[in-house]
Scaffold this active site. Structure first.
Site, PDB file in Angstrom:
ATOM      1  N   ASP A  16       0.860  -1.183   0.000  1.00  0.00           N
ATOM      2  CA  ASP A  16       0.000   0.000   0.000  1.00  0.00           C
ATOM      3  C   ASP A  16       0.898   1.235   0.000  1.00  0.00           C
ATOM      4  O   ASP A  16       1.709   1.420   0.916  1.00  0.00           O
ATOM      5  CB  ASP A  16      -0.883  -0.035   1.252  1.00  0.00           C
ATOM      6  N   ASN A  30      -5.283  13.970 -10.434  1.00  0.00           N
ATOM      7  CA  ASN A  30      -5.883  14.518 -11.663  1.00  0.00           C
ATOM      8  C   ASN A  30      -5.624  16.019 -11.677  1.00  0.00           C
ATOM      9  O   ASN A  30      -5.140  16.578 -10.691  1.00  0.00           O
ATOM     10  CB  ASN A  30      -7.377  14.190 -11.762  1.00  0.00           C
ATOM     11  N   GLY A  38      -9.245   5.871  -6.146  1.00  0.00           N
ATOM     12  CA  GLY A  38      -7.985   5.138  -6.260  1.00  0.00           C
ATOM     13  C   GLY A  38      -6.945   5.563  -5.238  1.00  0.00           C
ATOM     14  O   GLY A  38      -7.253   5.844  -4.078  1.00  0.00           O
ATOM     15  N   VAL A  39      -5.713   5.614  -5.699  1.00  0.00           N
ATOM     16  CA  VAL A  39      -4.609   5.930  -4.799  1.00  0.00           C
ATOM     17  C   VAL A  39      -4.712   7.377  -4.311  1.00  0.00           C
ATOM     18  O   VAL A  39      -4.363   7.692  -3.160  1.00  0.00           O
ATOM     19  CB  VAL A  39      -3.259   5.597  -5.491  1.00  0.00           C
ATOM     20  N   ASP A  40      -5.233   8.253  -5.127  1.00  0.00           N
ATOM     21  CA  ASP A  40      -5.448   9.659  -4.766  1.00  0.00           C
ATOM     22  C   ASP A  40      -6.385   9.767  -3.551  1.00  0.00           C
ATOM     23  O   ASP A  40      -6.084  10.437  -2.553  1.00  0.00           O
ATOM     24  CB  ASP A  40      -6.050  10.364  -5.996  1.00  0.00           C
ATOM     25  N   ALA A 132      -8.050   4.060 -12.949  1.00  0.00           N
ATOM     26  CA  ALA A 132      -9.157   4.802 -13.577  1.00  0.00           C
ATOM     27  C   ALA A 132      -8.789   5.326 -14.964  1.00  0.00           C
ATOM     28  O   ALA A 132      -9.665   5.448 -15.833  1.00  0.00           O
ATOM     29  CB  ALA A 132      -9.558   5.969 -12.676  1.00  0.00           C
TER      30      ALA A 132
HETATM   31  N1  AR6 Z   1      -1.337   1.757  -2.957  1.00  0.00           N
HETATM   32  C1  AR6 Z   1      -0.761   1.410  -4.136  1.00  0.00           C
HETATM   33  N2  AR6 Z   1      -1.445   1.358  -5.293  1.00  0.00           N
HETATM   34  C2  AR6 Z   1      -2.760   1.660  -5.249  1.00  0.00           C
HETATM   35  C3  AR6 Z   1      -3.436   2.049  -4.072  1.00  0.00           C
HETATM   36  C4  AR6 Z   1      -2.655   2.085  -2.878  1.00  0.00           C
HETATM   37  N3  AR6 Z   1      -3.193   2.449  -1.706  1.00  0.00           N
HETATM   38  N4  AR6 Z   1      -4.731   2.302  -4.385  1.00  0.00           N
HETATM   39  C5  AR6 Z   1      -4.883   2.063  -5.711  1.00  0.00           C
HETATM   40  N5  AR6 Z   1      -3.694   1.671  -6.239  1.00  0.00           N
HETATM   41  P1  AR6 Z   1      -5.618   5.003  -9.920  1.00  0.00           P
HETATM   42  P2  AR6 Z   1      -4.882   6.514 -12.347  1.00  0.00           P
HETATM   43  C6  AR6 Z   1      -3.348   1.315  -7.622  1.00  0.00           C
HETATM   44  O1  AR6 Z   1      -6.999   4.800 -10.449  1.00  0.00           O
HETATM   45  O2  AR6 Z   1      -5.175   5.353 -13.224  1.00  0.00           O
HETATM   46  C7  AR6 Z   1      -8.180   9.060  -9.306  1.00  0.00           C
HETATM   47  O3  AR6 Z   1      -9.562   9.231  -9.126  1.00  0.00           O
HETATM   48  C8  AR6 Z   1      -4.441   0.874  -8.536  1.00  0.00           C
HETATM   49  O4  AR6 Z   1      -4.747  -0.500  -8.319  1.00  0.00           O
HETATM   50  O5  AR6 Z   1      -5.448   5.362  -8.497  1.00  0.00           O
HETATM   51  O6  AR6 Z   1      -3.638   7.318 -12.590  1.00  0.00           O
HETATM   52  C9  AR6 Z   1      -7.478  10.385  -9.540  1.00  0.00           C
HETATM   53  O7  AR6 Z   1      -8.065  11.441  -8.830  1.00  0.00           O
HETATM   54  C10 AR6 Z   1      -3.785   1.095  -9.900  1.00  0.00           C
HETATM   55  O8  AR6 Z   1      -2.934  -0.001 -10.197  1.00  0.00           O
HETATM   56  O9  AR6 Z   1      -4.835   6.158 -10.784  1.00  0.00           O
HETATM   57  C11 AR6 Z   1      -7.596  10.563 -11.022  1.00  0.00           C
HETATM   58  O10 AR6 Z   1      -8.832  11.155 -11.376  1.00  0.00           O
HETATM   59  C12 AR6 Z   1      -2.907   2.316  -9.666  1.00  0.00           C
HETATM   60  O11 AR6 Z   1      -2.836   2.480  -8.251  1.00  0.00           O
HETATM   61  C13 AR6 Z   1      -7.532   9.166 -11.561  1.00  0.00           C
HETATM   62  O12 AR6 Z   1      -7.982   8.322 -10.503  1.00  0.00           O
HETATM   63  C14 AR6 Z   1      -3.400   3.601 -10.291  1.00  0.00           C
HETATM   64  O13 AR6 Z   1      -4.817   3.663 -10.237  1.00  0.00           O
HETATM   65  C15 AR6 Z   1      -6.119   8.756 -11.904  1.00  0.00           C
HETATM   66  O14 AR6 Z   1      -6.137   7.485 -12.468  1.00  0.00           O
END
Ligand code: AR6
Length: 182
Positions: A16, A30, A38-40, A132
């Site tokens: 994590d 974003n 997500g991670v954000d 996302a």
């Molecule tokens: N630790 C590590 N990886 C993670 C965690 C975590 N706690 N949570 C999710 N992931 P994403 P994007 C992974 O969607 O595609 C947001 O709404 C997840 O499984 O977080 O760049 C922002 O505000 C995936 O493999 O980021 C933007 O609007 C990876 O992190 C948009 O999503 C990235 O997934 C950005 O989309």
């Protein structure tokens, strides 16, 4: 799994991102800088409101129209273990013909540049754009690992860069990219 790039170490782990005890974790943000899923979402919910306040200030003072794709900004880590958060905007996948790989490389590169400019030594990344934003993980992993390797070979002030993958499958994909590139 661990590799050497220049004088730095590159680590790949499953975990994590919000638990990492490093100088900076990188947020897959974003352009609004105001949070999301997500991670954000995880970073803002665990890091507390201070991070969001700093993001709002950055929007007001430096990026009134939003942070462009590939650019990065830095805030403190709020109540996270990480001292700072580097917020970067990865590209949205639109099929691969819209400079997605160039923009993804730029996102990693600019994050590391900002870390160096702030005197940081250890940085942890998630898999930017592969949630996302729909970037295929196998493609993204090659760009991500390649960008980090190229940066570290050129710039020797960083000590460690860690990729923190959220699933075993993503870890395997990144490990394969690293084995091919190192
Ligand atoms: N630790 C590590 N990886 C993670 C965690 C975590 N706690 N949570 C999710 N992931 P994403 P994007 C992974 O969607 O595609 C947001 O709404 C997840 O499984 O977080 O760049 C922002 O505000 C995936 O493999 O980021 C933007 O609007 C990876 O992190 C948009 O999503 C990235 O997934 C950005 O989309």
């Amino acid at each position: 799994m661990e590799f050497k790039a220049g004088t730095a170490t590159v680590q790949l782990i499953k975990g994590d991102l919000t638990d990492q005890e490093v100088d900076a974790i990188v947020n897959a943000a974003n352009s609004t800088l105001l949070g999301g899923g997500g991670v954000d979402g995880a970073i803002h919910s665990k890091g507390g409101s201070k991070i969001l306040e700093e993001c709002k200030q950055l929007r007001a003072k430096e990026w009134p129209d939003g942070l462009p794709t590939g650019n990065a900004v830095i805030t403190t880590g709020g109540s996270l273990r990480a001292k700072h958060v580097i917020h970067v905007v990865g590209p949205i996948w639109r099929g691969g013909l819209y400079e997605e790989s160039k923009l993804l490389r730029r996102a990693y590169w600019n994050s590391l540049k900002l870390a160096v400019a702030n005197g940081l030594k250890t940085v942890a990344f998630p898999s930017i754009s592969t949630g996302a934003y729909g970037y295929p993980t196998a493609e993204a992993s090659k760009v991500a690992v390649g960008a980090v390797r190229d940066f570290l070979v050129k710039e020797d002030s960083l000590e460690m860069v860690r990729f923190v993958l959220f699933s075993e499958k993503d870890l395997e994909i990144y490990q394969k990219a690293a084995q091919d590139l190192f």
